[in-house]
Scaffold this active site. Structure first.
Site, PDB file in Angstrom:
ATOM      1  N   SER A  22       0.826  -1.198   0.000  1.00 27.90           N
ATOM      2  CA  SER A  22       0.000   0.000   0.000  1.00 27.90           C
ATOM      3  C   SER A  22       0.867   1.257   0.000  1.00 27.90           C
ATOM      4  O   SER A  22       1.958   1.268   0.576  1.00 27.90           O
ATOM      5  CB  SER A  22      -0.888  -0.012   1.237  1.00 27.90           C
ATOM      6  OG  SER A  22      -1.868   0.993   1.181  1.00 27.90           O
ATOM      7  N   CYS A  25       3.329   7.192   2.955  1.00 29.94           N
ATOM      8  CA  CYS A  25       4.136   8.402   2.866  1.00 29.94           C
ATOM      9  C   CYS A  25       5.418   8.268   3.688  1.00 29.94           C
ATOM     10  O   CYS A  25       5.392   7.811   4.829  1.00 29.94           O
ATOM     11  CB  CYS A  25       3.337   9.606   3.350  1.00 29.94           C
ATOM     12  SG  CYS A  25       2.026  10.106   2.224  1.00 29.94           S
ATOM     13  N   GLN A  99       1.176   6.160  -6.929  1.00 28.52           N
ATOM     14  CA  GLN A  99      -0.055   6.830  -6.529  1.00 28.52           C
ATOM     15  C   GLN A  99       0.067   8.318  -6.843  1.00 28.52           C
ATOM     16  O   GLN A  99       1.049   8.960  -6.459  1.00 28.52           O
ATOM     17  CB  GLN A  99      -0.332   6.642  -5.037  1.00 28.52           C
ATOM     18  CG  GLN A  99      -1.704   7.181  -4.614  1.00 28.52           C
ATOM     19  CD  GLN A  99      -1.935   7.072  -3.119  1.00 28.52           C
ATOM     20  OE1 GLN A  99      -1.305   7.795  -2.337  1.00 28.52           O
ATOM     21  NE2 GLN A  99      -2.832   6.182  -2.714  1.00 28.52           N
ATOM     22  N   TYR A 187      -8.507  14.066   0.836  1.00 27.19           N
ATOM     23  CA  TYR A 187      -7.705  14.868  -0.068  1.00 27.19           C
ATOM     24  C   TYR A 187      -8.589  15.469  -1.158  1.00 27.19           C
ATOM     25  O   TYR A 187      -9.816  15.358  -1.110  1.00 27.19           O
ATOM     26  CB  TYR A 187      -6.543  14.038  -0.613  1.00 27.19           C
ATOM     27  CG  TYR A 187      -5.586  13.592   0.474  1.00 27.19           C
ATOM     28  CD1 TYR A 187      -5.133  14.499   1.436  1.00 27.19           C
ATOM     29  CD2 TYR A 187      -5.145  12.277   0.572  1.00 27.19           C
ATOM     30  CE1 TYR A 187      -4.270  14.106   2.446  1.00 27.19           C
ATOM     31  CE2 TYR A 187      -4.278  11.876   1.583  1.00 27.19           C
ATOM     32  CZ  TYR A 187      -3.853  12.802   2.517  1.00 27.19           C
ATOM     33  OH  TYR A 187      -2.997  12.419   3.528  1.00 27.19           O
ATOM     34  N   ARG A 235      -8.041   4.925  -5.437  1.00 26.85           N
ATOM     35  CA  ARG A 235      -8.281   4.696  -4.013  1.00 26.85           C
ATOM     36  C   ARG A 235      -9.423   5.598  -3.587  1.00 26.85           C
ATOM     37  O   ARG A 235      -9.381   6.821  -3.779  1.00 26.85           O
ATOM     38  CB  ARG A 235      -7.042   4.985  -3.172  1.00 26.85           C
ATOM     39  CG  ARG A 235      -7.349   5.054  -1.681  1.00 26.85           C
ATOM     40  CD  ARG A 235      -6.143   4.905  -0.798  1.00 26.85           C
ATOM     41  NE  ARG A 235      -5.768   3.492  -0.674  1.00 26.85           N
ATOM     42  CZ  ARG A 235      -4.844   3.039   0.177  1.00 26.85           C
ATOM     43  NH1 ARG A 235      -4.189   3.888   0.967  1.00 26.85           N
ATOM     44  NH2 ARG A 235      -4.553   1.761   0.234  1.00 26.85           N
ATOM     45  N   GLY A 328       0.025  -2.288   4.556  1.00 27.75           N
ATOM     46  CA  GLY A 328       0.783  -1.082   4.858  1.00 27.75           C
ATOM     47  C   GLY A 328       1.712  -1.292   6.036  1.00 27.75           C
ATOM     48  O   GLY A 328       2.886  -1.637   5.869  1.00 27.75           O
TER      49      GLY A 328
END
Length: 393
Positions: A22, A25, A99, A187, A235, A328
């Site tokens: 996944s 950041c 991404q 976002y 996503r 993740g």
């Protein structure tokens, strides 16, 4: 046989198993340029057996960064680093994905460890600290203490679409075969979709169709620019976990539209659009969202969120609740989780790993060791090797 370790083909891309890394950041860039950290971080997960490795969210513009340290793909100066990453991931037999992201009203923050290392997001970055005023569908701050975003104009909306397209074109040139557009977690695109953040009265607000207009424009524009044999995924947060917010039912309708627009897979997450969502977190807690989208839209999905056991992951795919699992935090803890999962499920022969690691893994199970990762080195003309050869003879 394990369903988790069966291949998945979408368009012209085949993923060797149903395990994806996944996007996570790292907040470790200067001017968005990928570094050796990103190469090793992502490359080790590819060597560790994952079928799909997706970069963290790469900002499509400076304005769309979460923090000043975000990975970027808004400039050609960032391409060389991306090429190294994509090339190495592919050399390990995994699919290289990226991404694409715009942080919207949640932009201009510090890395989380500058606030609390245990948190997933940092405090807002003030303008006098080098921050900037974020963009949003309406002038509604994400949370108290966050800047009130600028309500973007139609021209700025059109520019955001162009930024997504140009980022996709760079991703193709860098060698990525899978794009995931981030339209979740509060976002930019998610904030347009949700009535909690979008109170516009123009064509980009109001009805579900209006609120989803930007997300669909991005999907159609990228699909037109992105090679037809490569995968386009989105996503989505399938719910805001908040009263009056974005719902699973709305997500199902958006996914039906995105399927028409050429999207190949939905990576189903949730939340992120409010500071304190009423979510009941537990093992596999987001699987029902992926399952509902898959069954009601007849569309491939990936599930993410507290998936950490081999049997659990295999059951999710085997039972048709999702087509892939995305890991993740568990991948941060163990880059070789796919190999350990194959051992636990008794299907080591379905997993592949670098031949350089055979000494450590061969006695554990009948793994397939990938010879393409072993460089063919010629010693011809090397005096040291020639001298050693004489000694042996």
């Amino acid at each position: 046989m394990s369903t988790l370790f069966s291949p998945l083909t979408l368009r012209g891309i085949t993923v060797r198993n149903r395990i994806g890394v996944s996007p996570m950041c790292q907040y470790s860039c200067v001017e968005g340029v990928p570094t050796d950290w990103h190469l090793v971080h992502l490359g080790s997960r590819a060597a560790g057996g994952a079928g799909l490795v997706i970069t963290e969210g790469a900002a499509i513009s400076r304005q769309g960064r979460i923090t000043p340290s975000d990975l970027g793909i808004w400039s050609d100066e960032q391409l060389d680093g991306h090429r190294r990453i994509a090339r190495f991931i592919a050399s390990q037999g995994a699919v290289a994905g990226i991404q694409l992201a715009h942080a919207g009203r949640k932009a201009s923050r510090v890395p989380p460890w500058e606030t609390d290392p245990s948190q997933t997001q940092g405090r807002p970055l003030a303008c006098h600290e080098g921050g900037w005023v974020p963009d949003g569908p309406s002038p509604i701050a994400f949370a108290p203490g966050y800047a009130v975003p600028t309500e973007v104009s139609h021209d700025e909306i059109s520019q955001a679409v162009r930024d997504f397209v140009e980022a996709a074109e760079r991703a193709d040139r860098a060698g990525y075969d899978w794009i995931e557009v981030h339209a979740g977690h509060g976002y930019l695109l998610h904030s347009f979709n949700s009535p909690l953040a979008n109170q516009r009265s123009d064509a980009y607000g109001g009805s579900l169709q209006g609120r989803c207009r930007l997300t669909r424009e991005v999907a159609r524009a990228i699909r037109a620019a992105w090679p037809q044999h490569k995968v386009l995924a989105f996503r989505l947060s399938y719910t805001d976990w908040a009263e009056g917010g974005w719902t699973l039912e709305e997500t199902v309708q958006l996914c039906a539209w995105l399927k028409e627009d050429g999207v190949d897979l939905i990576d189903a997450s949730s939340g992120g659009n409010t500071p304190n969502p009423a979510v009941k977190v537990g093992r596999g807690y987001q699987v029902p969202g992926a399952e509902t989208i898959r069954r009601q839209c007849d569309m491939p999905t990936a599930s993410v969120g507290w998936i950490d056991e081999a049997e659990q992951a295999d059951a999710i795919v085997r039972e048709g609740r999702a087509d892939m699992v995305m890991l993740g935090r568990e991948m941060l803890r163990d880059p070789y989780w796919p190999l350990r999962a194959a051992l636990r499920l008794g299907v080591a022969a379905q997993a592949r790993l670098p031949v350089q690691y055979s000494a450590a893994w061969a006695h554990l199970g009948s793994f397939s060791f990938d010879p393409i990762t072993a460089p063919q080195i010629s010693h011809a003309g090397n005096p040291a090797v020639d001298d050693a050869r004489h000694l042996i003879l």
